[in-house]
Scaffold this motif. Structure first.
Motif, mmCIF file in Angstrom:
data_model
loop_
_atom_site.group_PDB
_atom_site.id
_atom_site.type_symbol
_atom_site.label_atom_id
_atom_site.label_comp_id
_atom_site.label_asym_id
_atom_site.label_seq_id
_atom_site.Cartn_x
_atom_site.Cartn_y
_atom_site.Cartn_z
ATOM 1 N N THR A 83 59.356 112.524 25.674
ATOM 2 C CA THR A 83 59.117 111.421 26.715
ATOM 3 C C THR A 83 60.408 110.215 25.675
ATOM 4 N N GLY A 84 60.644 109.059 26.274
ATOM 5 C CA GLY A 84 61.343 108.122 26.002
ATOM 6 C C GLY A 84 62.773 108.525 25.885
ATOM 7 N N ALA A 85 63.304 109.365 27.138
ATOM 8 C CA ALA A 85 64.620 110.500 26.999
ATOM 9 C C ALA A 85 65.715 109.668 25.641
ATOM 10 N N SER A 86 65.703 107.864 26.808
ATOM 11 C CA SER A 86 67.087 107.217 26.438
ATOM 12 C C SER A 86 67.218 106.741 25.335
ATOM 13 N N GLY A 87 66.359 106.836 24.165
ATOM 14 C CA GLY A 87 66.067 106.594 23.085
ATOM 15 C C GLY A 87 66.717 106.550 21.989
ATOM 16 N N VAL A 91 61.544 115.636 30.720
ATOM 17 C CA VAL A 91 62.001 114.305 30.633
ATOM 18 C C VAL A 91 61.519 113.297 30.908
ATOM 19 N N VAL A 92 61.129 112.580 30.704
ATOM 20 C CA VAL A 92 60.596 111.232 31.218
ATOM 21 C C VAL A 92 60.816 109.606 30.578
ATOM 22 N N GLU A 93 61.403 109.012 31.242
ATOM 23 C CA GLU A 93 61.477 107.880 31.521
ATOM 24 C C GLU A 93 60.881 106.419 31.817
ATOM 25 N N ARG A 94 60.481 105.726 30.994
ATOM 26 C CA ARG A 94 59.688 104.455 31.745
ATOM 27 C C ARG A 94 60.675 104.601 33.243
ATOM 28 N N ASP A 141 56.926 112.281 21.559
ATOM 29 C CA ASP A 141 56.413 111.301 22.628
ATOM 30 C C ASP A 141 57.534 109.933 21.351
ATOM 31 N N PHE A 142 58.519 110.023 21.224
ATOM 32 C CA PHE A 142 58.341 109.015 20.350
ATOM 33 C C PHE A 142 58.500 107.556 21.087
ATOM 34 N N THR A 143 57.789 106.672 21.486
ATOM 35 C CA THR A 143 58.023 105.638 22.369
ATOM 36 C C THR A 143 57.508 104.065 21.977
ATOM 37 N N ALA A 144 56.749 103.641 22.606
ATOM 38 C CA ALA A 144 56.011 101.979 22.161
ATOM 39 C C ALA A 144 53.942 103.116 22.292
ATOM 40 N N PRO A 145 53.750 102.081 21.047
ATOM 41 C CA PRO A 145 52.388 102.838 21.557
ATOM 42 C C PRO A 145 51.654 102.058 23.089
ATOM 43 N N GLY A 198 55.140 110.487 17.661
ATOM 44 C CA GLY A 198 55.646 109.898 16.324
ATOM 45 C C GLY A 198 55.961 108.604 16.280
ATOM 46 N N THR A 199 55.604 107.782 17.331
ATOM 47 C CA THR A 199 55.357 106.274 17.634
ATOM 48 C C THR A 199 54.601 106.255 17.055
ATOM 49 N N THR A 200 55.591 104.301 16.260
ATOM 50 C CA THR A 200 54.517 103.629 14.849
ATOM 51 C C THR A 200 54.572 102.333 15.215
ATOM 52 N N GLY A 257 53.538 109.202 11.199
ATOM 53 C CA GLY A 257 54.582 108.225 10.670
ATOM 54 C C GLY A 257 56.552 108.501 10.246
ATOM 55 N N ASN A 258 56.123 110.051 9.857
ATOM 56 C CA ASN A 258 57.416 110.196 9.036
ATOM 57 C C ASN A 258 57.486 112.132 10.027
ATOM 58 N N MET A 259 58.036 112.317 10.549
ATOM 59 C CA MET A 259 58.111 113.858 10.516
ATOM 60 C C MET A 259 58.831 114.754 9.601
ATOM 61 N N SER A 260 59.507 113.824 8.830
ATOM 62 C CA SER A 260 60.510 115.207 7.855
ATOM 63 C C SER A 260 59.822 115.227 6.595
ATOM 64 N N VAL A 283 61.481 97.164 15.694
ATOM 65 C CA VAL A 283 60.332 96.589 16.081
ATOM 66 C C VAL A 283 59.357 96.085 15.072
ATOM 67 N N ASP A 284 58.997 97.166 14.347
ATOM 68 C CA ASP A 284 57.161 96.742 13.558
ATOM 69 C C ASP A 284 57.770 96.602 12.199
ATOM 70 N N ALA A 285 56.690 96.583 11.278
ATOM 71 C CA ALA A 285 57.145 96.442 9.785
ATOM 72 C C ALA A 285 56.140 95.825 8.835
HETATM 73 P P1 NAD Z 1 64.435 103.170 20.841
HETATM 74 O O1 NAD Z 1 63.618 102.233 21.855
HETATM 75 O O2 NAD Z 1 65.514 103.742 20.493
HETATM 76 O O3 NAD Z 1 63.560 104.291 21.798
HETATM 77 C C1 NAD Z 1 62.081 104.100 22.699
HETATM 78 C C2 NAD Z 1 62.160 104.723 23.857
HETATM 79 O O4 NAD Z 1 60.924 105.293 24.348
HETATM 80 C C3 NAD Z 1 63.384 103.746 24.928
HETATM 81 O O5 NAD Z 1 63.645 104.947 25.604
HETATM 82 C C4 NAD Z 1 62.226 103.168 26.024
HETATM 83 O O6 NAD Z 1 62.820 103.221 27.498
HETATM 84 C C5 NAD Z 1 61.209 103.858 26.198
HETATM 85 N N1 NAD Z 1 60.225 103.899 26.476
HETATM 86 C C6 NAD Z 1 58.734 103.059 26.520
HETATM 87 N N2 NAD Z 1 58.153 102.727 27.078
HETATM 88 C C7 NAD Z 1 57.891 103.616 27.656
HETATM 89 C C8 NAD Z 1 57.021 104.395 28.687
HETATM 90 N N3 NAD Z 1 56.358 103.493 29.250
HETATM 91 N N4 NAD Z 1 57.520 105.717 29.366
HETATM 92 C C9 NAD Z 1 58.506 106.471 29.241
HETATM 93 N N5 NAD Z 1 59.180 105.974 28.072
HETATM 94 C C10 NAD Z 1 58.649 104.996 27.618
HETATM 95 O O7 NAD Z 1 63.357 103.507 19.534
HETATM 96 P P2 NAD Z 1 62.886 104.236 18.405
HETATM 97 O O8 NAD Z 1 64.384 104.163 17.511
HETATM 98 O O9 NAD Z 1 63.699 106.088 19.710
HETATM 99 O O10 NAD Z 1 62.315 104.816 17.625
HETATM 100 C C11 NAD Z 1 60.937 105.320 18.871
HETATM 101 C C12 NAD Z 1 59.819 105.171 17.768
HETATM 102 O O11 NAD Z 1 60.177 106.413 17.342
HETATM 103 C C13 NAD Z 1 59.486 103.766 17.627
HETATM 104 O O12 NAD Z 1 57.749 103.367 17.320
HETATM 105 C C14 NAD Z 1 59.914 104.371 16.180
HETATM 106 O O13 NAD Z 1 59.592 103.819 14.606
HETATM 107 C C15 NAD Z 1 59.200 105.851 15.718
HETATM 108 N N6 NAD Z 1 60.218 106.883 14.935
HETATM 109 C C16 NAD Z 1 59.171 107.370 14.642
HETATM 110 C C17 NAD Z 1 59.754 108.461 13.767
HETATM 111 C C18 NAD Z 1 58.588 109.465 12.369
HETATM 112 O O14 NAD Z 1 59.070 110.001 12.313
HETATM 113 N N7 NAD Z 1 57.580 109.805 13.276
HETATM 114 C C19 NAD Z 1 61.126 108.416 13.313
HETATM 115 C C20 NAD Z 1 62.031 107.910 13.758
HETATM 116 C C21 NAD Z 1 61.062 106.894 14.639
#
Ligand code: NAD
Length: 269
Positions: free
Chosen positions: A10-14, A35-38, A77-81, A101-103, A126-129, A163-165
């Motif tokens: 998910t969040g393919a372009s991120g 692959v899924v995008e919004r 899934d690394f997108t938004a809450p 992976g979303t935080t 919150g971190n996959m490493s 975006v988060d802290a």
């Molecule tokens: P980014 O903004 O580059 O990418 C987020 C992507 O999610 C964008 O492509 C956006 O269009 C997509 N998205 C948002 N809403 C969506 C929806 N409803 N459907 C489909 N796609 C949607 O951000 P990033 O730097 O790739 O980080 C993404 C998240 O992963 C953040 O929360 C970040 O903190 C977290 N992160 C976690 C780890 C980990 O190890 N857990 C590591 C790095 C980043």
């Protein structure tokens, strides 16, 4: 039918989405099946490889997550809450392992994952490493060994788009320090000091966030006492470490009982 698990990103372009697509397509242990995008994103309907500026991968970007999940054994899934909550319900419906992976999720949002975890495996961290998850264990140990003469501060740095802290990782480290000390983080956390704050409270765990440039992720856990300091540090220089960890989690989750897991379970730490 192949036994190699099919994965949806998910969040393919991120930033992480593209790294995950590369990691899955480079792997011989998994197949990229969706692959899924919004909705409304200009990648929808395109071959994801072409959208990323490379050769076609034969996978079209969709805004219909359920249709994509139905073809898969795992969703990374690394997108938004809010998006992650929606994906959790759909991944459970499709009985896919959901690697989150979303935080920046609130306690209420985390609690709202529970119904999905009754039907499917969720691995959330919150971190996959590997390195940070080791750091978490070390932090717990060091905090347990030291008394409150040692002030604990978690200092993190990330790129200017974040975006988060504090970061999800900083919170994991804070939780580990609190656990080591036998206290609740919410009772002792001191986040973002500014102005006339008064002297530092004994036993507090402080958090500080640096944002700038292209910093991938840096975390220090500082234990400071009169006359000496210990610093535990992790520096991430490549997002591939998170993507490799996430893929490992997706593979590990296959065949596990439904429930919520984290990377400590996956890595067996
Ligand atoms: P980014 O903004 O580059 O990418 C987020 C992507 O999610 C964008 O492509 C956006 O269009 C997509 N998205 C948002 N809403 C969506 C929806 N409803 N459907 C489909 N796609 C949607 O951000 P990033 O730097 O790739 O980080 C993404 C998240 O992963 C953040 O929360 C970040 O903190 C977290 N992160 C976690 C780890 C980990 O190890 N857990 C590591 C790095 C980043």
């Amino acid at each position: 039918m192949t036994h190699i698990p099919g994965i949806v990103i998910t969040g393919a372009s991120g930033r992480m989405g593209q790294m995950l697509i590369k990691t899955v397509t480079d792997s011989d242990q998994a197949r990229l099946v969706g692959v899924v995008e919004r909705t409304g994103h200009d990648w929808i309907g395109q071959d994801v490889g072409v959208a990323m500026g490379g050769p076609a991968l034969g996978v079209i970007v969709t805004d219909d997550p359920l249709e994509a999940f139905a073809q898969a054994q795992a969703v990374i899934d690394f997108t938004a809450p809010e998006a992650t909550l929606e994906f959790a319900a759909l991944a459970a419906q499709a009985r896919c392992v959901h690697v989150i992976g979303t935080t920046g999720m609130t306690d209420e949002q985390i609690a709202a994952l529970e119904p999905a975890a009754r039907h499917a495996v969720i691995v959330r961290a919150g971190n996959m490493s590997l390195g940070v998850n080791l750091l978490v264990q070390l932090t717990k140990k060091v905090a347990a060994a030291l008394d409150e003469d040692f002030d604990i501060e978690v200092i993190e740095g990330h790129h200017h788009h974040k975006v988060d802290a504090p970061s999800g990782t900083a919170l994991m480290l804070g939780e580990a320090a609190a656990e080591g000390r036998g206290v609740k983080l919410s009772d002792v956390a001191d986040r973002g000091r500014d102005g006339i704050t008064g002297a530092r409270e004994r036993g507090a765990i402080g958090f500080h966030a640096i944002r700038g440039g292209d910093i991938v992720g840096e975390h220090d856990v500082l234990f400071a006492a009169p006359g000496e300091r210990i610093v535990l540090r992790h520096l991430a220089t490549d997002r591939a470490i998170f993507a490799r960890g996430a893929l490992k989690a997706a593979l590990w989750g296959q065949g596990k009982a439904p429930g919520q897991y984290d990377m400590v379970d996956v890595l067996g730490l």
